[in-house]
Design a protein around this motif. Structure first.
Motif, PDB file in Angstrom:
ATOM      1  N   ILE A   1      63.512 -40.740  56.344  1.00 29.70           N
ATOM      2  CA  ILE A   1      64.744 -40.520  56.924  1.00 29.70           C
ATOM      3  C   ILE A   1      64.843 -38.837  57.187  1.00 29.70           C
ATOM      4  O   ILE A   1      64.628 -38.130  56.345  1.00 29.70           O
ATOM      5  N   GLY A   2      65.640 -38.609  58.318  1.00 27.34           N
ATOM      6  CA  GLY A   2      65.526 -37.120  58.754  1.00 27.34           C
ATOM      7  C   GLY A   2      66.320 -36.254  57.913  1.00 27.34           C
ATOM      8  O   GLY A   2      67.278 -36.393  57.322  1.00 27.34           O
ATOM      9  N   TYR A   3      65.464 -35.031  57.862  1.00 24.96           N
ATOM     10  CA  TYR A   3      66.216 -33.767  57.018  1.00 24.96           C
ATOM     11  C   TYR A   3      66.777 -32.802  58.025  1.00 24.96           C
ATOM     12  O   TYR A   3      67.402 -31.792  57.670  1.00 24.96           O
ATOM     13  N   ASP A   4      66.772 -33.213  59.260  1.00 21.53           N
ATOM     14  CA  ASP A   4      67.224 -32.415  60.449  1.00 21.53           C
ATOM     15  C   ASP A   4      66.905 -30.987  60.396  1.00 21.53           C
ATOM     16  O   ASP A   4      65.698 -30.647  60.137  1.00 21.53           O
ATOM     17  N   THR A   5      67.804 -30.256  60.519  1.00 22.67           N
ATOM     18  CA  THR A   5      67.549 -28.476  60.414  1.00 22.67           C
ATOM     19  C   THR A   5      67.469 -27.970  58.914  1.00 22.67           C
ATOM     20  O   THR A   5      66.962 -27.070  59.005  1.00 22.67           O
ATOM     21  N   SER A   6      67.666 -28.805  57.944  1.00 16.57           N
ATOM     22  CA  SER A   6      67.797 -28.323  56.489  1.00 16.57           C
ATOM     23  C   SER A   6      66.605 -27.593  56.171  1.00 16.57           C
ATOM     24  O   SER A   6      66.496 -26.655  55.511  1.00 16.57           O
ATOM     25  N   VAL A   7      65.336 -28.248  56.366  1.00 17.33           N
ATOM     26  CA  VAL A   7      63.912 -27.835  56.165  1.00 17.33           C
ATOM     27  C   VAL A   7      63.697 -26.590  56.843  1.00 17.33           C
ATOM     28  O   VAL A   7      63.180 -25.531  56.208  1.00 17.33           O
ATOM     29  N   ALA A   8      63.945 -26.554  58.097  1.00 19.37           N
ATOM     30  CA  ALA A   8      63.561 -25.456  58.981  1.00 19.37           C
ATOM     31  C   ALA A   8      64.316 -24.072  58.443  1.00 19.37           C
ATOM     32  O   ALA A   8      64.017 -23.109  58.789  1.00 19.37           O
TER      33      ALA A   8
END
Length: 895
Positions: free
Chosen positions: A606-613
């Motif tokens: 399931i996506g972490y979207d922009t949080s990891v970047a």
């Protein structure tokens, strides 16, 4: 439950540690009869297509089954095939796609005969012998020594079956058992929907086996003798189901003398003989005996109610965080003619009373124990293992993890099962209240329009096909678990009620008759739990959330499902993702979609979207998983703190969706399938502290939470900030206090932190100290820069951390971390107990804290507990965000 079925798909390094754990401990179900043993080894099996003989012949002592395949019992057909290397591990990579699905093969492909030779001499002096099945999926015929034991097919995954086999035992003592097991009546098309095409719910059974958004289909739909098979020996009279109720009047505290509690007891006893039997039913608790004389007619089953008993100065049972989990041994007996023990059971009973009431202020239900309201911090649970490889000790480890998260409730999701007594034993030990769904889900049972479903909503609303079987199963499973202190709430189903006739029977007959001391809620997110918010009742949000959502967005006041992510670290991912598929997801901000590797997608990433970047450009899968732990920690600490900050104002409770996976999925887990915790667990551990200091990242408010029944006085709150170079700024220190079960705002530090963090971020340290300067709560936040990114973390200098490890005793190690003065913050250190030779982690292992940061000039200690017997050559690995390579060597453990 037997060792050999515990984790057969797990890599050998983990099997080793778990096998040691099994050898070290033995948590047995305490409700066992006087003489009982499991038939859990030596089974053989064969597919029905390969067997020409009938059950009468197969169960004859002369039949030779030595050439048959070794069978796993308790277990499923698929477990047996896996253990015999007939199929690949369905938990690894895309292997599940290589296994034939029952919907395509037909039921016959997974219909199997199981046979077992066992020794049991005929009973003497009126004794009786029983063959007990605690779970068969889905129906079966049972044969013993050339006799068929059941007149019609025994059907029902959630029914216990018991046969009096006294007259069928061979005089030689050599006996042969044969059981043919048929798959669920309706197989369900695993078409990619939630529960596939939904028809799996026409059975009274497991709905997840046709696939869900967190699991791929279980190919045999878990056909098999999946739970314990026992031989039980008694005298003429047998104790069957016992019911213990504990009444705790008034409002209690965990400490000090207690007013009496009332013990109420009734027990069902059976006389299968042709003669009347006179005897005494009794139970012992805390040195007192309560008894009643009865005469049982021939072939009669009678419920005997004993006199109420006033237990003086009781040691009460409390949920985790509020008090101890005291348990009493209650010994129940039937004695014939005043001296001959016919049968007995030993129950573990926690003395407590569960109450629920409506909170008008929040618009939701609230739970109380022993008269004290409890702020619910819960986790949603599916089941321990998707292939039903269950064990006492895996249950113990998983429930212990929930205790370590500082949660106090586990909800059992309705697409699975009423959990086993061994699970409830663990919840009793660790103080976890249980919210138990019955069988049904909004997805399969018709709450919504769904193009993936075969039948329309009106048809699905009538599932299951056999309402009588549902009700018989409910009665049986209620009796099985109702004596557990941890069981707090019964629920009709996940996000939908069962059909109206079933619901009425449950509410107006079955629960009033069998278990009338607990709250029954119609469905998991109903208006009975919470209302008047967001235009109605419900759950969510799901998916990765900005922390502002948890603090500022008012969701449902008793939220039964909220949360999402849970990717584990790289060591965990390597256990089930092939090296060629170790490709980090690539998120496109323009399309708001991620490009995801096929195996990651198959395992439900399931996506972490922009949080990891926000932590810097992703350099590969290992870097992604490492940075995801920062997000995990922050996400679940923020969830716990945000909800707690509004307790008794907005909320009476929250339950995270979800805290564990019974398969190698990549979402909604605080630890992986192999029992390796990730940073989610420790974010919750921190944010869920009973006494806690916390920071609202939106408005900068520092506040306190007290989830105990005691006031906390004369505490020193110390607030400091650190820049990326380790320079300290004392913001303030102030004495403070807080009343029980409350929150309290202290002051905002937003302006200070905005200024310090603007360029490249900063750290905020919050500590609560008692009058002896002992740390009561310790919380470190990493604050983003003015662009919302963590630019400074990528540039941090190597820390000056030193570490030592020493044995305290077998199974217990202390690790001491020391950061030199005038250094940088030693940030986000993952501590792992490993085999010094292979460098592989010992699993399970339990850390009283992890992902730890150590401030300049600070020292911290971590306690590790682990299975001790047979484990040698251990070491401790410390992997920190900015740990210098020269300091990252394995620590030898000193005596």
């Amino acid at each position: 439950m037997p060792q050999q079925f515990l984790y057969t798909s797990v890599k050998p390094k983990i099997v080793f540690a778990l096998a040691v754990l099994l050898a070290l401990n033995s948590f047995n179900n305490k409700a066992k009869a006087q003489s009982s043993y499991e038939l859990n080894t030596g089974w053989k099996c064969a597919a029905i297509a390969d067997v020409k003989e009938d059950g009468l012949k197969l169960s004859d002592a002369s039949y030779n089954s030595t050439a048959w395949m070794p069978a796993t019992v308790p277990g499923t057909v698929l477990t047996t095939l896996l253990n015999n290397k007939k199929v690949p591990d369905p938990f690894y990579g895309m292997n599940n796609e290589k296994i034939a699905d029952i919907y395509k093969t037909g039921a016959k492909h997974y219909t199997y005969w199981f046979v077992k030779d066992f020794k049991e001499a005929p009973a003497a002096n009126g004794g009786q012998v029983y063959l007990n099945f605690r779970g068969v999926n889905y129906s079966c015929d049972v044969f013993l020594n050339g006799h068929k034991l059941n007149k019609s097919a025994q059907k029902g995954m959630f029914l216990r079956f018991s046969y009096n086999i006294t007259s069928y035992l061979n005089k030689t003592g050599n006996n042969k058992l044969a059981v043919i097991v048929y798959p669920p009546d309706v197989l369900g098309n695993a078409n990619g929907g939630q529960g596939g095409d939904g028809t799996i719910a026409r059975n009274v059974g497991l709905q997840y086996t046709a696939g869900w958004d967190w699991i791929q289909p279980v190919r045999d739909r878990n056909t098999g003798i999946w739970d314990k098979v026992t031989i039980q020996k008694t005298g003429a009279v047998r104790i069957t189901d016992t019911h213990v109720i504990t009444v705790v009047p008034g409002t209690r505290l965990p400490e000090g003398p207690q007013k009496p509690a009332i013990i109420q007891m009734e027990t069902e006893v059976n006389n299968p003989t042709a003669a009347s039997v006179t005897g005494v039913v009794s139970y012992d608790i805390a040195g007192a005996t309560v008894s009643k004389s009865v005469t049982l007619k021939p072939y009669a089953t009678t419920t005997v109610k004993l006199a109420d008993h006033a237990l003086q100065n009781p040691k009460l049972w409390w949920p985790n965080g509020y008090g101890p989990q005291n348990l009493y041994d209650v010994k129940v007996k039937f004695t014939i003619a005043g001296k001959q023990l016919s049968d007995h059971k030993v129950l573990k009973v926690g003395v407590r009373e569960i109450q629920s009431s409506w909170n008008e202020h929040t618009g939701s239900r609230q739970i109380a124990v022993n008269g004290q309201k409890i702020f619910i911090k819960g986790g949603n649970w599916i089941l321990s293992d998707a292939m039903l490889r269950l064990s006492d000790l895996r249950y113990d480890a998983e429930v212990r993890f929930h205790r370590d998260m500082n949660l106090n409730l586990i909800r059992i999701w309705g697409g699975a099962m009423v959990e086993r007594p061994e699970f409830y034993d663990a919840c009793d030990r660790y103080g976890m209240l249980v919210f138990q769904d019955l069988w049904g889900s909004g997805d399969c049972n018709g709450r919504w329009v769904d193009p993936m479903k075969l039948d329309d909503q009106w048809t699905r609303r009538k599932y299951p096909d056999d309402h009588g079987l549902f009700l018989r199963s409910a009665e049986d499973q209620i009796k099985m678990v109702r004596n557990h202190a941890s069981l707090a709430i019964w629920c009709g189903g996940n996000e939908i009620t069962p059909p109206e006739d079933i619901l009425i029977a449950l509410k107006e007959d079955i629960f009033p008759r069998l278990d009338n001391t607990r709250w029954f809620v119609d469905y998991s997110n109903s208006e009975e739990m919470s209302n008047n918010v967001l235009g109605g009742n419900g759950d969510g949000p799901y998916g990765i959330q900005p922390l502002s959502v948890f603090w500022n967005f008012k969701t449902y006041p008793f939220n039964s499902e909220v949360g999402s992510v849970g990717v584990s670290d790289y060591e965990s991912l390597k256990r089930f993702i092939p090296a060629k598929n170790m490709v980090a997801p690539d998120y496109d901000e323009n399309t708001r979609k991620s490009k995801v590797d096929s195996v990651w997608d198959y395992h439900k990433y399931i996506g972490y979207d922009t949080s990891v970047a926000k932590y810097g450009k992703i350099k590969g899968a290992e870097d992604f998983a490492r940075k995801a732990q920062l997000v995990n920690y922050d996400q679940y600490r923020g969830l716990a703190e945000g909800f707690t900050s509004h307790m008794w104002d907005w909320y009476t409770g929250f339950i995270i969706w979800k805290t564990q996976n019974p398969w190698t999925a990549m979402r909604g887990q605080m630890y992986d399938y192999y029992l390796d915790p990730n940073a989610c667990l420790y974010g919750l551990h921190n944010g869920g502290e009973a006494l806690h200091v916390m920071y609202n990242p939106i408005n900068g408010m520092v506040s306190l939470a007290n989830n105990t029944f005691k006031p906390s006085r004369s505490m020193m709150l110390v607030i400091k900030a650190y820049d990326m170079a380790g320079k300290e700024k004392l913001i303030t220190q102030v004495f403070c206090d807080i009343v029980p079960t409350s929150t309290k705002k202290i002051l905002s530090v937003k302006n200070v932190m905005d200024e310090m963090a603007a360029k490249e971020g900063a750290f905020l340290s919050l500590q609560l100290l008692d009058t002896d300067k002992k740390v009561l709560s310790d919380n470190l936040y990493w604050i983003a820069d003015s662009k919302g990114e963590y630019s400074g973390l990528e540039k941090m200098k190597d820390d000056a951390l030193t570490a030592q490890a020493r044995y305290i005793k077998p199974g217990k190690i202390e690790v001491t971390l020391t950061n030199k003065p005038n250094s940088v913050v030693s940030f986000f250190n993952r501590i792992s107990l490993v085999d010094a030779g292979t460098k592989e982690r010992i699993l399970p292992a339990f850390y009283d804290n992890n992902y730890i940061s150590v401030l300049p000039g600070e020292q911290k200690k971590v306690i590790i507990e682990y299975p001790a017997a047979g484990l040698k050559n251990l070491a401790v690995d410390i992997d920190g965000w900015n740990t210098a390579k020269s300091n990252s060597q394995l620590l030898k453990i000193k005596n």
